[in-house]
Design a protein around this motif. Sequence first.
Motif, PDB file in Angstrom:
ATOM      1  N   TYR A 159      -4.517   5.262  -3.581  1.00 27.45           N
ATOM      2  CA  TYR A 159      -3.084   4.950  -3.574  1.00 27.45           C
ATOM      3  C   TYR A 159      -2.959   3.454  -3.860  1.00 27.45           C
ATOM      4  N   VAL A 160      -2.338   3.111  -4.992  1.00 23.10           N
ATOM      5  CA  VAL A 160      -2.280   1.732  -5.475  1.00 23.10           C
ATOM      6  C   VAL A 160      -0.852   1.202  -5.347  1.00 23.10           C
ATOM      7  N   ILE A 266      -4.950  -1.153  -2.168  1.00 24.58           N
ATOM      8  CA  ILE A 266      -5.386   0.203  -2.510  1.00 24.58           C
ATOM      9  C   ILE A 266      -5.909   0.898  -1.260  1.00 24.58           C
ATOM     10  N   GLY A 267      -5.383   2.083  -0.991  1.00 27.74           N
ATOM     11  CA  GLY A 267      -5.906   2.930   0.073  1.00 27.74           C
ATOM     12  C   GLY A 267      -6.721   4.055  -0.528  1.00 27.74           C
ATOM     13  N   GLU A 288      -1.276   5.761   4.106  1.00 21.89           N
ATOM     14  CA  GLU A 288      -1.502   5.128   5.409  1.00 21.89           C
ATOM     15  C   GLU A 288      -2.684   4.157   5.341  1.00 21.89           C
ATOM     16  N   VAL A 289      -3.740   4.542   4.645  1.00 22.53           N
ATOM     17  CA  VAL A 289      -4.894   3.657   4.508  1.00 22.53           C
ATOM     18  C   VAL A 289      -4.515   2.425   3.690  1.00 22.53           C
ATOM     19  N   VAL A 303     -10.865   1.913   2.944  1.00 23.85           N
ATOM     20  CA  VAL A 303     -11.372   3.277   2.778  1.00 23.85           C
ATOM     21  C   VAL A 303     -11.272   4.019   4.100  1.00 23.85           C
ATOM     22  N   ASP A 304     -10.723   5.224   4.052  1.00 24.57           N
ATOM     23  CA  ASP A 304     -10.740   6.114   5.221  1.00 24.57           C
ATOM     24  C   ASP A 304     -12.061   6.869   5.154  1.00 24.57           C
TER      25      ASP A 304
END
Length: 308
Positions: A159-160, A266-267, A288-289, A303-304
């Motif tokens: 996700y950016v 970024i997530g 969320e990350v 990173v998750d």
Amino acid sequence: MAARVLVVEDDEATRGALHALLDDAGYVCDEVGDGERAVAVMRDARFDLVLLDLGLPGMSGAEVHRQLRQDPRTRFLPIVFLTAHSDRQTKLAELEAGAEDFITKPYDADELLARVGAAVRRWSGMRNVNPLSGLPGNATITEELETRLARGEHFALLYVDIDRFKEFNDHYGFARGDLMISSVAQLLAEVSWGMEGERFLGHIGGDDFVVLAPSKEAETLAACITRRFDETAPSLYDEEDRRRGSLEARDRRGVLRRIPLASISIGIVNVSPGRFDGAIAAARAAAEVKEVAKRQPGSSWAVDRRKS
């Protein structure tokens, strides 16, 4: 707006005849005579359909097709093959690889226009493309995620998000803001093009994007994106702001504030079979990350690493 068609045909007479036929039918037509040039042109311009000779010398039509399907910008673009042969296995292989249709030479002009028109209409109806970035929008993003989840694939969802984009947009205006959005879309496409494995790019809207890529490449991809953004984004600022490293703007109370230059967060979530019950849950987890990455200074990613 007239649909734009790229004709890829090595025979000059045939290429000219196709160009004239499509022009007369109201299409905007470009033409190239070899596969290498076709791939290069497709990286720099947007088309609604490619009319592709299968028997090109050098880089074959099949190889052009393969490369266009690897590029997130042209992954879903309709490709109609022209071929002087009617080999069933060849046709089946290319159709399974994503070809839209086949037209056999010598072609019937009315049939060719009918097939091209049908392909363009299907493309126009099915695509949900953001007009600014040229990337697939929410409907296509959701469809791609659901398809991968249903197949039980392992992949990473990135996700950016552009940090402080609103302040940039407010300060410089919508035209400059649009330029930053389109620049990030181009950056994502260029970085993705240079890496192996199947990936997908999508534009959620505003300053939010999604990248789907092999899990093993996720952090390398994130590092490339953040580095490239930090290298290129300052050029979108006025020289004085760039030298200072911030924008100066007054808030609603009239207090002068200094706003750092835009960065990118970024997530990353690694998606494994059964981890998420749908596209929305997977995207929400990555968002969320991304908020964790936002709390770090400058462009960064998080990173998750949980497996469930």
